[in-house]
Design a protein around this motif. Structure first.
Motif, mmCIF file in Angstrom:
data_model
loop_
_atom_site.group_PDB
_atom_site.id
_atom_site.type_symbol
_atom_site.label_atom_id
_atom_site.label_comp_id
_atom_site.label_asym_id
_atom_site.label_seq_id
_atom_site.Cartn_x
_atom_site.Cartn_y
_atom_site.Cartn_z
ATOM 1 N N GLN A 117 0.844 -1.194 0.000
ATOM 2 C CA GLN A 117 0.000 0.000 0.000
ATOM 3 C C GLN A 117 0.878 1.242 0.000
ATOM 4 O O GLN A 117 2.074 1.186 0.287
ATOM 5 N N SER A 118 0.258 2.384 -0.275
ATOM 6 C CA SER A 118 1.020 3.608 -0.516
ATOM 7 C C SER A 118 1.161 4.458 0.745
ATOM 8 O O SER A 118 0.659 5.577 0.817
ATOM 9 N N TYR A 119 1.846 3.942 1.746
ATOM 10 C CA TYR A 119 2.069 4.716 2.963
ATOM 11 C C TYR A 119 3.174 5.749 2.750
ATOM 12 O O TYR A 119 4.152 5.498 2.065
ATOM 13 N N ARG A 120 3.003 6.919 3.380
ATOM 14 C CA ARG A 120 4.054 7.936 3.331
ATOM 15 C C ARG A 120 5.006 7.791 4.530
ATOM 16 O O ARG A 120 6.214 7.949 4.403
ATOM 17 N N TYR A 121 4.427 7.485 5.696
ATOM 18 C CA TYR A 121 5.236 7.360 6.905
ATOM 19 C C TYR A 121 5.023 5.986 7.532
ATOM 20 O O TYR A 121 3.905 5.465 7.550
ATOM 21 N N VAL A 122 6.103 5.422 8.053
ATOM 22 C CA VAL A 122 6.004 4.171 8.789
ATOM 23 C C VAL A 122 6.665 4.373 10.146
ATOM 24 O O VAL A 122 7.683 5.070 10.262
ATOM 25 N N CYS A 123 6.074 3.792 11.181
ATOM 26 C CA CYS A 123 6.631 3.884 12.523
ATOM 27 C C CYS A 123 6.759 2.477 13.095
ATOM 28 O O CYS A 123 5.756 1.761 13.219
ATOM 29 N N VAL A 124 7.979 2.083 13.409
ATOM 30 C CA VAL A 124 8.205 0.817 14.105
ATOM 31 C C VAL A 124 8.110 1.095 15.600
ATOM 32 O O VAL A 124 8.804 1.968 16.128
ATOM 33 N N ILE A 125 7.228 0.360 16.268
ATOM 34 C CA ILE A 125 7.054 0.488 17.711
ATOM 35 C C ILE A 125 7.412 -0.852 18.338
ATOM 36 O O ILE A 125 6.865 -1.883 17.949
ATOM 37 N N TYR A 126 8.314 -0.841 19.282
ATOM 38 C CA TYR A 126 8.715 -2.103 19.892
ATOM 39 C C TYR A 126 7.589 -2.661 20.755
ATOM 40 O O TYR A 126 6.827 -1.919 21.375
ATOM 41 N N ALA A 127 7.522 -3.987 20.789
ATOM 42 C CA ALA A 127 6.432 -4.666 21.508
ATOM 43 C C ALA A 127 6.582 -4.584 23.017
ATOM 44 O O ALA A 127 5.606 -4.749 23.748
ATOM 45 N N THR A 128 7.797 -4.344 23.485
ATOM 46 C CA THR A 128 8.038 -4.266 24.930
ATOM 47 C C THR A 128 8.352 -2.823 25.318
ATOM 48 O O THR A 128 9.450 -2.507 25.764
ATOM 49 N N ALA A 129 7.366 -1.947 25.134
ATOM 50 C CA ALA A 129 7.548 -0.519 25.419
ATOM 51 C C ALA A 129 6.364 0.025 26.221
ATOM 52 O O ALA A 129 5.629 0.896 25.755
ATOM 53 N N PRO A 130 6.171 -0.475 27.454
ATOM 54 C CA PRO A 130 5.006 -0.037 28.233
ATOM 55 C C PRO A 130 5.070 1.417 28.684
ATOM 56 O O PRO A 130 4.052 1.975 29.115
ATOM 57 N N PHE A 131 6.244 2.048 28.591
ATOM 58 C CA PHE A 131 6.380 3.431 29.027
ATOM 59 C C PHE A 131 6.141 4.441 27.901
ATOM 60 O O PHE A 131 6.271 5.635 28.114
ATOM 61 N N ILE A 132 5.785 3.958 26.729
ATOM 62 C CA ILE A 132 5.616 4.856 25.589
ATOM 63 C C ILE A 132 4.517 5.873 25.874
ATOM 64 O O ILE A 132 3.469 5.547 26.432
ATOM 65 N N GLN A 133 4.780 7.134 25.530
ATOM 66 C CA GLN A 133 3.854 8.232 25.793
ATOM 67 C C GLN A 133 3.389 8.842 24.475
ATOM 68 O O GLN A 133 4.188 9.065 23.565
ATOM 69 N N LEU A 134 2.098 9.154 24.406
ATOM 70 C CA LEU A 134 1.528 9.662 23.154
ATOM 71 C C LEU A 134 2.178 10.967 22.711
ATOM 72 O O LEU A 134 2.364 11.202 21.517
ATOM 73 N N LYS A 135 2.545 11.817 23.670
ATOM 74 C CA LYS A 135 3.100 13.121 23.268
ATOM 75 C C LYS A 135 4.444 12.965 22.551
ATOM 76 O O LYS A 135 4.753 13.726 21.626
ATOM 77 N N TYR A 136 5.233 11.975 22.946
ATOM 78 C CA TYR A 136 6.524 11.770 22.283
ATOM 79 C C TYR A 136 6.347 11.047 20.952
ATOM 80 O O TYR A 136 7.051 11.347 19.983
ATOM 81 N N LEU A 137 5.398 10.121 20.898
ATOM 82 C CA LEU A 137 5.103 9.439 19.644
ATOM 83 C C LEU A 137 4.619 10.446 18.600
ATOM 84 O O LEU A 137 5.050 10.429 17.444
ATOM 85 N N THR A 138 3.727 11.337 19.022
ATOM 86 C CA THR A 138 3.216 12.392 18.128
ATOM 87 C C THR A 138 4.313 13.370 17.743
ATOM 88 O O THR A 138 4.414 13.784 16.582
ATOM 89 N N LYS A 139 5.151 13.718 18.714
ATOM 90 C CA LYS A 139 6.251 14.642 18.425
ATOM 91 C C LYS A 139 7.191 14.067 17.377
ATOM 92 O O LYS A 139 7.719 14.803 16.533
#
Length: 241
Positions: free
Chosen positions: A99-121
């Protein structure tokens, strides 16, 4: 194929063959499979057109589906071992999805501390940059690496540069390391680049506080993550009182 500028893909790699922590990616972490934290963060962000888990395991696929991720394929065994780089997993997923994605983000499966503000940033920083290909989570080294020592074959300590022993910490340069949470890539710009090394002058680190960073590779890492997460939850409760 023309890239759709509005489409973002999240890929969560989750193979089954972890040796030090068996089935690490779906192990229970505070009442839920640890992979669910990454899936829920991706969902809650509202950034992604699709959220997929790349796995070689039907058991992991079932757990991922339960929490709302897609598993449109099972990853081949030849790219599911200890030596397979994440970039190969990403390329395989993109080829399978076609499919024609412009952006891809790899997110590790063992990342319980991930915060939306940093992901968005991470995405916003990449979009607003003139020529960056990647943005990724990073954090500052808690100790000056210039003052670290090594141990020789006889068991004695030695420094590569003993002069740094006498320098104040604040007078030494800061160093940073990969926080192991998320990695954004602009696929259009990547096609125009020949570099596959992440830490380069076309990658922007998104700096996280050290208390949100814990790379889980061993049982000791897992225990430390539990202690940190419990403290994190308690602090959130206190701040909401």
């Amino acid at each position: 194929m023309k890239l759709d500028k509005t489409k973002c893909l999240a890929i969560i790699p989750a193979r089954a063959g972890s040796k030090r922590i068996p089935l690490k990616n779906i192990k229970n972490f505070f009442g839920k499979p640890i992979i669910s934290y990454s899936i829920n963060s991706a969902k809650d962000s509202g950034l992604f057109s699709d959220i997929i888990v790349s796995t070689d395991s039907k058991e992991i696929a079932e757990v991922a589906n339960k929490f709302g991720a897609k598993t449109p394929f099972l990853r081949p065994k030849n790219i599911s071992d200890d030596f397979t780089p994440v970039i190969d997993v990403t390329k395989h997923a993109l080829k399978e999805l076609d499919q024609s994605y412009r952006y891809v983000c790899v997110i590790y499966a063992t990342a319980p501390f991930i915060q939306l503000k940093y992901l968005t940033k991470g995405l916003m920083t990449l979009k607003n940059s003139k020529n960056a290909i990647n943005s990724f989570s990073a954090t500052a080294s808690p100790h000056p690496i210039q003052r670290m020592f090594q141990i020789n074959e006889e068991g004695y300590s030695f420094m590569r540069n003993p002069d740094n022993y006498y320098k104040r910490s604040q007078d030494l340069e800061n160093f940073y390391y990969d926080a192991g949470q998320f990695y954004w890539t602009d696929l259009q710009r990547e096609r125009e680049s020949k570099s596959e090394v992440l830490f380069n002058q076309q990658s922007i680190p998104i700096i996280l506080p050290q208390y949100l960073v814990n790379d889980i590779d061993s049982e000791e890492d897992w225990k430390r993550a539990e202690l940190l997460y419990e403290s994190f939850l308690n602090n959130q409760t206190l701040s909401n009182d």
